[in-house]
Design a protein around this motif. Structure first.
Motif, PDB file in Angstrom:
ATOM      1  N   ILE A   1      38.863  13.719  52.604  1.00 29.20           N
ATOM      2  CA  ILE A   1      39.204  12.889  53.762  1.00 29.20           C
ATOM      3  C   ILE A   1      38.818  11.432  53.500  1.00 29.20           C
ATOM      4  CG2 ILE A   1      38.636  12.417  56.182  1.00 29.20           C
ATOM      5  CD1 ILE A   1      38.351  15.444  56.586  1.00 29.20           C
ATOM      6  N   VAL A   2      37.633  11.239  52.919  1.00 30.66           N
ATOM      7  CA  VAL A   2      37.165   9.881  52.609  1.00 30.66           C
ATOM      8  C   VAL A   2      38.083   9.221  51.578  1.00 30.66           C
ATOM      9  CG1 VAL A   2      35.287   8.532  51.590  1.00 30.66           C
ATOM     10  CG2 VAL A   2      34.772  10.373  53.197  1.00 30.66           C
ATOM     11  N   VAL A   3      38.456   9.974  50.531  1.00 29.96           N
ATOM     12  CA  VAL A   3      39.331   9.444  49.476  1.00 29.96           C
ATOM     13  C   VAL A   3      40.697   9.079  50.053  1.00 29.96           C
ATOM     14  CG1 VAL A   3      40.590  10.046  47.377  1.00 29.96           C
ATOM     15  CG2 VAL A   3      38.171  10.614  47.583  1.00 29.96           C
ATOM     16  N   ILE A   4      41.255   9.968  50.895  1.00 37.06           N
ATOM     17  CA  ILE A   4      42.555   9.700  51.515  1.00 37.06           C
ATOM     18  C   ILE A   4      42.484   8.460  52.406  1.00 37.06           C
ATOM     19  CG2 ILE A   4      44.252  10.589  53.177  1.00 37.06           C
ATOM     20  CD1 ILE A   4      43.647  13.401  52.074  1.00 37.06           C
ATOM     21  N   PHE A   5      41.386   8.335  53.148  1.00 35.40           N
ATOM     22  CA  PHE A   5      41.215   7.169  54.029  1.00 35.40           C
ATOM     23  C   PHE A   5      41.249   5.868  53.238  1.00 35.40           C
ATOM     24  CE2 PHE A   5      38.234   4.044  55.803  1.00 35.40           C
ATOM     25  CZ  PHE A   5      38.882   3.743  56.997  1.00 35.40           C
ATOM     26  N   PHE A   6      40.481   5.809  52.158  1.00 34.72           N
ATOM     27  CA  PHE A   6      40.435   4.582  51.359  1.00 34.72           C
ATOM     28  C   PHE A   6      41.746   4.359  50.601  1.00 34.72           C
ATOM     29  CE2 PHE A   6      35.814   5.010  51.919  1.00 34.72           C
ATOM     30  CZ  PHE A   6      35.510   3.698  52.283  1.00 34.72           C
ATOM     31  N   ALA A   7      42.432   5.440  50.228  1.00 36.39           N
ATOM     32  CA  ALA A   7      43.742   5.298  49.582  1.00 36.39           C
ATOM     33  C   ALA A   7      44.744   4.661  50.538  1.00 36.39           C
ATOM     34  CB  ALA A   7      44.250   6.658  49.111  1.00 36.39           C
ATOM     35  N   VAL A   8      44.764   5.146  51.782  1.00 39.18           N
ATOM     36  CA  VAL A   8      45.656   4.569  52.797  1.00 39.18           C
ATOM     37  C   VAL A   8      45.278   3.122  53.072  1.00 39.18           C
ATOM     38  CG1 VAL A   8      46.339   4.699  55.229  1.00 39.18           C
ATOM     39  CG2 VAL A   8      46.158   6.790  53.867  1.00 39.18           C
ATOM     40  N   LEU A   9      43.976   2.855  53.105  1.00 39.76           N
ATOM     41  CA  LEU A   9      43.492   1.492  53.353  1.00 39.76           C
ATOM     42  C   LEU A   9      43.954   0.543  52.253  1.00 39.76           C
ATOM     43  CD1 LEU A   9      41.699   0.322  55.622  1.00 39.76           C
ATOM     44  CD2 LEU A   9      39.787   0.434  54.021  1.00 39.76           C
ATOM     45  N   ASN A  10      43.931   1.017  51.004  1.00 37.84           N
ATOM     46  CA  ASN A  10      44.358   0.172  49.878  1.00 37.84           C
ATOM     47  C   ASN A  10      45.866   0.001  49.826  1.00 37.84           C
ATOM     48  OD1 ASN A  10      42.097  -0.633  47.789  1.00 37.84           O
ATOM     49  ND2 ASN A  10      41.523   1.348  48.617  1.00 37.84           N
ATOM     50  N   LEU A  11      46.603   0.997  50.315  1.00 39.08           N
ATOM     51  CA  LEU A  11      48.061   0.921  50.294  1.00 39.08           C
ATOM     52  C   LEU A  11      48.616   0.143  51.481  1.00 39.08           C
ATOM     53  CD1 LEU A  11      49.035   4.533  49.174  1.00 39.08           C
ATOM     54  CD2 LEU A  11      49.334   2.433  47.867  1.00 39.08           C
ATOM     55  N   PHE A  12      47.795  -0.096  52.492  1.00 40.27           N
ATOM     56  CA  PHE A  12      48.289  -0.767  53.693  1.00 40.27           C
ATOM     57  C   PHE A  12      48.847  -2.169  53.424  1.00 40.27           C
ATOM     58  CE2 PHE A  12      47.717  -3.479  57.432  1.00 40.27           C
ATOM     59  CZ  PHE A  12      48.539  -2.801  58.329  1.00 40.27           C
ATOM     60  N   PRO A  13      48.176  -3.016  52.600  1.00 42.17           N
ATOM     61  CA  PRO A  13      48.770  -4.339  52.320  1.00 42.17           C
ATOM     62  C   PRO A  13      50.170  -4.254  51.725  1.00 42.17           C
ATOM     63  CG  PRO A  13      46.487  -4.298  51.635  1.00 42.17           C
ATOM     64  CD  PRO A  13      46.845  -2.888  51.988  1.00 42.17           C
ATOM     65  N   LEU A  14      50.381  -3.262  50.850  1.00 42.64           N
ATOM     66  CA  LEU A  14      51.707  -3.086  50.262  1.00 42.64           C
ATOM     67  C   LEU A  14      52.711  -2.666  51.333  1.00 42.64           C
ATOM     68  CD1 LEU A  14      53.300  -3.095  47.597  1.00 42.64           C
ATOM     69  CD2 LEU A  14      52.705  -0.681  47.333  1.00 42.64           C
TER      70      LEU A  14
END
Length: 280
Positions: A19-32
């Protein structure tokens, strides 16, 4: 009983970690995501508050304007040629030099290697003025050659690939020489296929570095048709009344090649990092 409890505990930990990994992955992909969706909006919708997290209307007019009002295709072609040719040249030169430093024996090898690697401590910005004078005297200003060849003279590729060559046992090379193989045959047919992960990692890192080499490309490419995509897109940011959606479209065009390069070479890049981690 204890094993079942331990297993359930590990499963809970894994779920939380995922869940933590998915959260940060989504957070990093948000600017794109924001970049892409903003490029499909009208300019007023990009800056409205509260923002529309998902566009209510889609328009491709921003992309059409970028390519119709500016030589964006020419800029894209220039960037691809500069980045690709530079990267291929760096791989060829660096692999040859790294092989020599790793496998061959010659007088002063260690001293030359230390001097060579020491150049990594010198920022490129320090050499901008003398480097530009050299390019100017060679008549390479406003040409792709002026952007390509100075970037080939780097020691980073040698430093990276030498670590991969060092992991290959010398007995493999000696056995090939006993069978009558030439030095170039050993390098090209035996050693190079083994270090493919390192080549892939170097390709991605160098391609991205050259693609984003804004300062040098800005200095060398002064004419409209000699600009690269990064420099050309930057000119869109200088308007007094900016169209933000228009600029988002230009930035998206500049980001797409980087994404494709990483997708195609991510296997080698990941393998290269893994081998480097194992070696460390």
């Amino acid at each position: 009983m204890l094993k079942n409890k331990s297993k359930k505990k590990r499963e809970k930990v894994d779920i939380i970690a995922n869940i933590v990994v998915i959260f940060f992955a989504v957070l990093n992909l948000f600017p794109l995501y924001w970049l892409l969706t903003s490029s499909l909006k009208n300019s007023s919708d990009v800056i409205k508050m509260p923002p529309d997290w998902f566009p209510k209307t889609f328009t491709l007019s921003n992309y059409v304007d970028v390519f119709q009002s500016h030589p964006a295709l020419r800029w894209t072609f220039n960037s691809i040629v500069v980045s690709l040719v530079t990267t291929v040249a760096v791989i060829i030169v660096s692999s040859l030099a790294a092989y020599a430093f790793s496998k061959l024996h010659f007088k002063g090898k260690n001293v030359i290697y230390i001097i060579f690697i020491s150049s990594l401590m010198v920022p490129k910005e320090v050499m901008i003025v003398p480097l530009f004078r050299i390019i100017q005297n060679l008549g390479m200003v406003n040409s792709l050659n002026g952007m390509i060849w100075p970037n080939v003279a780097t020691a980073f590729g040698v430093f990276l690939l030498k670590g991969f060559f060092d992991t290959i046992p010398d007995s493999l090379r000696e056995a090939a020489k006993m069978d009558g193989a030439s030095e170039f045959y050993i390098f090209y047919k035996i050693i190079m296929p083994i270090v493919k992960p390192g080549i892939g990692a170097l390709f991605i890192l160098n391609f991205v570095q050259v693609w984003n080499d804004y300062l040098w490309q800005l200095i060398v490419g002064q004419e409209e048709n000699s600009k690269t995509l990064m420099v050309g897109i930057a000119t869109l940011m200088q308007d007094l009344n900016p169209n933000f959606a228009y600029k988002m479209a230009g930035a998206t065009v500049a980001a797409v090649p980087m994404i494709l390069i990483f997708i195609f070479f991510q296997k080698y890049f990941t393998e290269g990092l893994t081998i480097g981690a194992d070696k460390g």
